[in-house]
Design a protein around this motif. Structure first.
Motif, mmCIF file in Angstrom:
data_model
loop_
_atom_site.group_PDB
_atom_site.id
_atom_site.type_symbol
_atom_site.label_atom_id
_atom_site.label_comp_id
_atom_site.label_asym_id
_atom_site.label_seq_id
_atom_site.Cartn_x
_atom_site.Cartn_y
_atom_site.Cartn_z
ATOM 1 N N ARG A 162 10.547 40.997 6.804
ATOM 2 C CA ARG A 162 11.721 40.128 6.916
ATOM 3 C C ARG A 162 11.461 38.780 6.259
ATOM 4 O O ARG A 162 12.338 38.226 5.582
ATOM 5 N N ASP A 196 11.673 39.234 2.532
ATOM 6 C CA ASP A 196 13.064 39.369 2.106
ATOM 7 C C ASP A 196 13.765 38.014 2.095
ATOM 8 O O ASP A 196 14.521 37.701 1.164
ATOM 9 N N ARG A 197 13.516 37.215 3.123
ATOM 10 C CA ARG A 197 14.122 35.876 3.157
ATOM 11 C C ARG A 197 13.624 35.028 1.994
ATOM 12 O O ARG A 197 14.381 34.280 1.380
ATOM 13 N N TRP A 198 12.339 35.137 1.687
ATOM 14 C CA TRP A 198 11.762 34.383 0.563
ATOM 15 C C TRP A 198 12.404 34.806 -0.750
ATOM 16 O O TRP A 198 12.763 33.972 -1.578
ATOM 17 N N ASP A 199 12.549 36.134 -0.926
ATOM 18 C CA ASP A 199 13.164 36.642 -2.149
ATOM 19 C C ASP A 199 14.601 36.161 -2.282
ATOM 20 O O ASP A 199 15.037 35.755 -3.364
ATOM 21 N N LYS A 200 15.360 36.198 -1.182
ATOM 22 C CA LYS A 200 16.747 35.739 -1.221
ATOM 23 C C LYS A 200 16.812 34.259 -1.556
ATOM 24 O O LYS A 200 17.658 33.817 -2.331
ATOM 25 N N ARG A 201 15.916 33.483 -0.969
ATOM 26 C CA ARG A 201 15.902 32.040 -1.211
ATOM 27 C C ARG A 201 15.593 31.749 -2.680
ATOM 28 O O ARG A 201 16.197 30.873 -3.291
ATOM 29 N N ASP A 219 16.099 33.773 -5.219
ATOM 30 C CA ASP A 219 17.158 34.302 -6.064
ATOM 31 C C ASP A 219 18.449 33.504 -5.954
ATOM 32 O O ASP A 219 19.424 33.795 -6.632
ATOM 33 N N GLY A 246 20.273 33.292 -3.201
ATOM 34 C CA GLY A 246 21.139 33.815 -2.147
ATOM 35 C C GLY A 246 20.918 33.071 -0.853
ATOM 36 O O GLY A 246 20.080 32.201 -0.727
ATOM 37 N N GLU A 247 21.725 33.407 0.145
ATOM 38 C CA GLU A 247 21.564 32.770 1.446
ATOM 39 C C GLU A 247 20.400 33.393 2.184
ATOM 40 O O GLU A 247 20.110 34.569 2.036
ATOM 41 N N GLY A 248 19.724 32.614 3.039
ATOM 42 C CA GLY A 248 18.574 33.121 3.751
ATOM 43 C C GLY A 248 18.624 32.891 5.145
ATOM 44 O O GLY A 248 18.557 32.580 6.111
#
Length: 113
Positions: free
Chosen positions: A99, A102-107, A109, A111-113
């Motif tokens: 998790r 995934d949050r790091w990747d979204k941040r 990219d 996207g919202e995290g």
């Protein structure tokens, strides 16, 4: 981050490679048993004042410790290959680190995290 490393530098991952070694439980148990037998033989050798028996006990004990701490088999991982069974969290649910990744990747990219 890990996926990014696999994609960007697969050669480095292959060289450093492999997952953490699986513990060899059979070797650990055998090593502990040998160490206990070695201690008993060592004590018997000291009790009866037989230096050769004591030295033999020490050697057996030392061998048992070496067997117990011997590294297990490493799991080879190819870049882009699926993770070995049990590598993900139980039941298909993402674990804490998954998790966080995934949050790091979204941040990163945007996207919202």
């Amino acid at each position: 981050m890990e996926r990014s490393l696999y994609q960007n530098d697969a050669d480095f991952v292959a060289k450093v490679g492999g997952k953490r070694a699986r513990p060899a439980y059979r070797s650990i148990v055998l090593g502990i048993l040998l160490a206990v037998v070695g201690v008993v033989v060592l004590v018997v050798g000291v009790w009866f004042r037989q230096p050769l028996v004591g030295i033999l006990g020490f050697i057996v004990m030392f061998a048992g410790v070496l067997v117990a701490i011997a590294p297990g088999k490493r799991i080879a991982v190819e870049p882009g290959a699926p993770e070995p069974k049990g590598a993900k969290a139980r039941g298909g649910q993402p674990g804490f680190m998954d998790r966080m990744n995934d949050r790091w990747d979204k941040r990163n990219d945007g996207g919202e995290g």
